[in-house]
Write a protein that holds these residues in place. Structure first.
Motif, short mmCIF file in Angstrom:
data_model
loop_
_atom_site.label_atom_id
_atom_site.label_comp_id
_atom_site.label_asym_id
_atom_site.label_seq_id
_atom_site.Cartn_x
_atom_site.Cartn_y
_atom_site.Cartn_z
N LEU A 59 0.83 -1.20 0.00
CA LEU A 59 0.00 0.00 0.00
C LEU A 59 0.87 1.25 0.00
CD1 LEU A 59 -2.73 1.41 0.13
CD2 LEU A 59 -2.71 1.06 2.60
N LEU A 60 1.92 1.27 0.81
CA LEU A 60 2.83 2.41 0.85
C LEU A 60 3.50 2.61 -0.51
CD1 LEU A 60 4.26 4.66 2.36
CD2 LEU A 60 5.92 2.96 3.13
N ARG A 61 3.99 1.53 -1.12
CA ARG A 61 4.63 1.63 -2.43
C ARG A 61 3.65 2.15 -3.48
NH1 ARG A 61 7.20 -2.83 -0.42
NH2 ARG A 61 5.79 -4.34 -1.32
N ALA A 62 2.40 1.69 -3.42
CA ALA A 62 1.39 2.14 -4.39
C ALA A 62 1.09 3.63 -4.22
CB ALA A 62 0.11 1.32 -4.23
N HIS A 63 1.01 4.10 -2.97
CA HIS A 63 0.78 5.53 -2.71
C HIS A 63 1.93 6.37 -3.26
CE1 HIS A 63 -2.83 6.38 -0.40
NE2 HIS A 63 -2.67 5.24 0.25
N VAL A 64 3.15 5.95 -2.99
CA VAL A 64 4.32 6.70 -3.47
C VAL A 64 4.35 6.71 -5.00
CG1 VAL A 64 6.85 6.70 -3.56
CG2 VAL A 64 5.67 6.34 -1.39
#
Length: 76
Positions: A59-64
């Protein structure tokens, strides 16, 4: 699908493995799931059988990735 074979719950982040897009599950209606991009935008429909919930890291990678993609777009 989750580990117990159920589609991700409404309000959770998931990857549509057919389109390889990531979004928030907004609703289920009939045989379709409706997802919206993480930072807002136009919904798309997907087969619930092809949704995989995201881990916190994913989720963090997708947001970034989405923030980076938006930062490259010209201002209007």
């Amino acid at each position: 699908m989750t580990a117990d074979g159920q589609p991700p719950q409404t309000g959770t982040a998931a990857r549509d493995t057919v389109s390889n897009r990531v979004g928030i599950v907004m609703a289920y209606e009939g045989a379709l799931a409706f997802l919206r991009p993480l930072l807002g935008g136009r919904e798309w429909d997907a087969d619930p059988a092809h949704l995989v919930p995201l881990s916190r890291g994913e989720l963090l990678r997708a947001h970034v990735a989405e923030l980076n993609a938006r930062s490259r777009k010209p201002l209007r």
